[in-house]
Write an enzyme that holds these catalytic residues in place. Structure first.
Site, short mmCIF file in Angstrom:
data_model
loop_
_atom_site.label_atom_id
_atom_site.label_comp_id
_atom_site.label_asym_id
_atom_site.label_seq_id
_atom_site.Cartn_x
_atom_site.Cartn_y
_atom_site.Cartn_z
N CYS A 93 0.48 -0.74 -0.51
CA CYS A 93 0.25 0.48 0.48
C CYS A 93 1.27 1.02 0.22
O CYS A 93 1.69 1.50 -0.26
CB CYS A 93 -0.88 -0.23 1.29
SG CYS A 93 0.03 0.00 2.92
N CYS A 103 3.47 1.88 2.83
CA CYS A 103 5.20 1.18 2.39
C CYS A 103 5.53 1.91 1.36
O CYS A 103 6.86 2.27 1.55
CB CYS A 103 4.45 -0.18 1.58
SG CYS A 103 3.57 -1.60 2.86
N CYS A 132 40.98 -23.83 -20.90
CA CYS A 132 41.21 -24.14 -19.64
C CYS A 132 40.37 -24.00 -18.73
O CYS A 132 39.78 -22.87 -18.49
CB CYS A 132 42.67 -24.30 -19.54
SG CYS A 132 43.67 -22.71 -18.96
N CYS A 157 41.03 -20.45 -17.23
CA CYS A 157 40.41 -19.71 -17.80
C CYS A 157 39.11 -19.46 -17.21
O CYS A 157 38.35 -18.36 -16.57
CB CYS A 157 39.89 -19.67 -19.13
SG CYS A 157 41.60 -19.67 -20.50
N ASP A 175 8.38 27.82 -32.73
CA ASP A 175 8.90 27.80 -33.84
C ASP A 175 8.56 28.14 -34.96
O ASP A 175 7.50 27.05 -35.44
CB ASP A 175 9.84 27.54 -33.58
CG ASP A 175 11.08 27.25 -34.10
OD1 ASP A 175 11.50 28.54 -34.58
OD2 ASP A 175 11.71 26.44 -34.90
N ASP A 204 12.32 22.47 -32.88
CA ASP A 204 13.15 21.72 -33.10
C ASP A 204 14.12 21.66 -33.15
O ASP A 204 15.28 20.92 -33.34
CB ASP A 204 12.38 20.53 -34.59
CG ASP A 204 12.30 22.05 -35.22
OD1 ASP A 204 12.96 23.50 -35.17
OD2 ASP A 204 12.91 21.67 -36.37
N ASP A 259 16.76 26.02 -30.11
CA ASP A 259 15.12 26.35 -29.46
C ASP A 259 15.57 26.37 -28.30
O ASP A 259 14.67 26.21 -27.23
CB ASP A 259 13.75 25.94 -30.28
CG ASP A 259 13.52 26.18 -32.04
OD1 ASP A 259 13.92 27.47 -31.50
OD2 ASP A 259 13.46 25.48 -32.37
#
Length: 799
Positions: A16, A19, A84, A87, A491, A692, A696
């Site tokens: 809830c 929490c 091996c 590794c 713009d 854009d 701007d």
């Protein structure tokens, strides 16, 4: 020096709002954690912290100490280069030392590594990088889609498990509830007390164990939650009934059916709530499902099918007709139509050919394409969209702060009301049974869950709907501000116009048109401005050879200066010419006539060896077909529309008149755009700025809410709170409308959650509700809030 990172982790064990509020408070107290946002609807936490003060594993440990848990996540890798056992042993140690890793197993025979860590703490990229540093190679053994499918399967299994528990609780509770159901029919039957005890006990302590567990963790963390209320109320009812069963006291009245039915009804509510929450989160899953699992890559002249995640930038990908594009890239060969509807919301397929960009997850039409990958993996457009939607869903709206404050004191206040109710009934002379039932009813009817879910579920659904329509919302704050907008600043280039200007006419003072175009195009080689692209395209079309350029200098909002063929040039608008002392009188009449017709003029002059006007180039940028209706939709909503542009006043006014803009502010420099936004704000407007370009970005940041066109620059999109994924200005009205709809839902949810508790608790305290009815009401309150949020999926723009 701070090294701040953001961590998003799933959190189990929250039931809830109390929490999530408590966990947020606990995390916020830790040194090094700058902010913590816990979302009950998504069961997740987003934590910003300084890695020099606290590690990711310390953060997850804090969550565990608070009584919750971060579920483990296992990454599987295919390892290359092991020879091996030494590794594999060394690699195991390397992976095991990574912060947050709980277990690392490397198998030499299968050449696989399995790494387990709390979800969200260690990324696949971190693991691959560590393996490569150790001198080996690594690839994901399981694709992201398969990993997501596995997580979805786990959630589905959890849902089924909860359903089985619910069915079992119903079967055990039905015989207890039967007498109450038959009583209106004048049929009086009752199970013996011992049988009631036998049926109610497993419901109380087995199926209802989750409430005790949640209550214990919550109280251990120093706060109360819904589990505390349920555990207290049902334990009291069960305990009194058990005492009566063995002693025959309290008038022989039993409340086993009340305890069992409350738990069963709350389990039903939780199961329904879980289903609704999964439905609310469907937007993220739908986006993730778009990611193709495999890609066909050209390597050494051979086409190989590999996991899409392993494609690297620069590789060539072959996309057959009907396939989904696996990466962002540029078309090297082929032509086709691409369906980008699920990414941008654009309903019609778009033509794409050589040198055009394609977006990962769009669907190829009938053509065969060879595409060079540009952005892959976590940097792809789709991955960024998913991150933005996740971030918005995990963020908190400002209104949520008040809700969190209420939730923090909710449980203790309810517990006090329950005690006061018991004492009140007892003191006025009622028997203990009445006092007991009233106090238990208070405990089980109070519902902090509905309060906690009111805001985040509406945000989840609202941002999901927005994403499907092509509107990406960065955070809840941007969504909240958008619906307050009273002025929209737009713009011109790329927002209201197509943003792909073309040269319409070249006028030379001394008549040599090719020479003027050649000089101008040569100077523009260093520019990224759309007008520069238009001139370079015209020069390429006329097959003009470009001359070397030096001393290039951009003049923001004015134009540029450069040296070409030994001549120092000025190219730009009238302001630049005035600053350079250039006399325009020879061509001013024809130039103004073109400007009045909506054309943009680039004046060209030389300042060395002589100061003189060379001519001008007229450029036209068509108005977007949707621009007029987009502006009309904003005006119908009562929003002031303002066009803010660096272009000349004649061209600006022509575009503004064509689309119906209220106010025009032209010939402004980039640094002046933010001042114009501030001026509108000072007049009392709540300003949304739409742009854009890089120029701007300051205005986008200065506005109450910034909206970037997704066809523009990354800088603009990073600065803006909302990104419009395609170049349709109609999305501006969509974004504001979705914001309105989402906040209407939040207000409705909060009203019902608060009014429910304000009315229900006094009714329970007055003895007008029994615990069973109270439990049913509590269970349904959360479900009703989530279901109301889901109605947002039906959103349609109304203006």
């Amino acid at each position: 020096m701070q090294h701040s990172i953001s961590l998003n982790v799933p959190v189990d064990g929250m039931t809830c709002a109390a929490c999530s509020t408590r966990l947020e408070r606990v995390l916020g107290k830790q040194p090094g954690i700058t902010s913590a946002r816990v979302n009950l609807a998504t069961n997740s936490a987003t934590i910003d912290f300084d890695v020099s003060q606290i590690s990711a594993s310390d953060v997850t440990a804090t969550i565990t100490k608070a009584g919750f848990s971060v579920p483990p996540e296992t990454h599987e890798l295919l390892i290359g280069g092991m020879t091996c056992a030494a590794c594999s042993g060394r690699l195991e140690k390397v992976l095991g030392r990574l912060p947050g890793v709980e277990r690392a197993v490397v198998n030499l025979a299968t050449e696989k590594a399995s790494v387990t860590a709390p979800a969200g703490v260690v990324s696949l990229q971190d693991l691959i990088l560590s393996v490569e540093k150790a001198g080996f190679t690594a690839h994901p053994a399981v694709t992201a889609a398969e990993q997501q499918a596995k997580l979805d399967q786990m959630k589905l299994q959890q849902g089924r498990r909860e359903l089985m528990q619910l069915i079992l609780a119903v079967l055990l509770t039905l015989p207890l509830a039967l007498p109450m159901v038959l009583m209106p029919l004048s049929i009086h039957v009752e199970l013996p007390a011992v049988w009631q005890l036998i049926l109610a006990t497993p419901v109380q302590f087995w199926l209802g164990w989750r409430f005790y567990e949640g209550a214990f963790k919550s109280l251990r963390g120093g706060a109360g939650n819904m589990d505390v209320l349920v555990a207290m109320g049902t334990s009291a009812a069960w305990g009194l009934s058990a005492w009566v069963t063995f002693t025959g006291g309290a008038g022989g009245h039993l409340y086993f059916e009340a305890a069992a039915m409350v738990i069963t009804l709350v389990l039903l509510g939780k199961w329904l709530e879980g289903r609704a929450k999964r439905s609310a989160a469907s937007a993220i899953r739908a986006l993730m499902d778009l990611q193709p699992e495999m890609a066909r890559v050209e390597r050494d002249g051979v086409i190989l099918e590999v996991p899409a995640e392993t494609v690297t930038s620069g590789e060539v990908v072959v996309i057959r007709p009907g396939e989904r594009v696996p990466v962002d890239g540029v078309i090297l060969k082929g032509m086709s139509q691409l369906d980008e509807s699920l990414i941008t919301g654009e309903s019609l397929p778009v033509e794409r050919g050589v040198d055009d960009r394609v977006t990962g997850a769009s669907v190829n039409g009938e053509g065969l394409l060879r595409v060079q990958a540009t952005t892959v993996g976590t940097e792809s457009t789709l991955s960024r969209i998913i991150r933005l939607v996740e971030s918005a869903q995990a963020s908190k709206a400002p209104v949520q702060k008040l809700v969190d404050q209420i939730s923090a004191i909710f449980v203790p206040v309810v517990a006090l009301i329950a005690v006061a109710t018991f004492l009140g009934w007892w003191l006025i002379g009622s028997d203990l049974e009445v006092a007991f039932i009233a106090s238990v009813s208070v405990l089980v009817i109070a519902c902090p869950c509905a309060l906690g879910l009111a805001t985040p579920t509406a945000l989840m659904v609202g941002t999901g709907v927005a994403a499907r329509k092509g509107v990406l919302i960065k955070d809840a704050e941007a969504l909240e501000r958008a619906h307050h907008s009273t002025a929209v600043v737009l713009d011109k280039t790329g927002t209201l116009t197509v943003g792909r200007p073309a040269v319409e006419s070249v006028v030379a003072h001394e008549g040599d048109l090719p020479a003027l175009l050649q000089l101008t195009a040569s100077a523009q080689q260093g520019s990224e401005h759309p007008l520069a692209h238009a001139i370079l395209s015209r020069a390429e079309k006329d097959q003009l050879a470009l001359l070397p350029v030096s001393d290039f200098k951009a003049r923001p909002g004015r134009g540029l200066s450069a040296r070409v063929d030994g001549r120092q040039l000025l190219i730009g608008n009238r302001r630049l010419m005035d600053e350079g002392g250039v006399d325009l009188q020879a061509l001013i009449v024809s130039g103004e006539a073109l400007e009045s017709a909506g054309r943009t003029l680039m004046w060209v002059a030389e300042t060395d060896p002589l100061l003189r006007l060379l001519g001008y180039i007229a450029v036209s940028d068509p108005i977007k077909p949707e621009a007029g209706e987009a502006v009309a939709a904003l005006k119908r909503s009562g929003i002031l529309t303002v066009m803010l542009t660096g272009d000349n006043r004649h061209a600006s006014k022509a575009v503004a008149d064509a689309v119906g803009i209220d106010q025009v502010v032209s010939e402004v420099l980039p640094e002046e755009k933010s001042a114009e936004v501030a001026r509108l704000k000072a007049q009392g407007y709540t300003v949304a700025m739409v742009g854009d370009g890089i120029n701007d970005a300051p205005a986008l940041a200065a506005a109450d809410v910034g909206m970037a066109m997704g066809t523009g620059t990354d800088v603009a999109m990073h600065t803006a709170g909302i990104t419009l994924m395609r170049g349709d200005p109609g999305l501006i009205a969509d974004a504001i409308s979705i914001s309105h709809a989402t906040y209407n839902k939040i207000r409705q949810n909060l009203f019902w959650a608060l009014i429910y508790n304000f009315i229900a608790i006094p009714l329970a305290a007055s003895g007008m509700l029994n615990p069973v009815v109270a439990g049913a009401a509590m269970a349904m309150s959360s479900v009703s809030v989530v279901s109301n949020s889901l109605l947002l999926r039906r959103w349609r723009r109304t203006v």
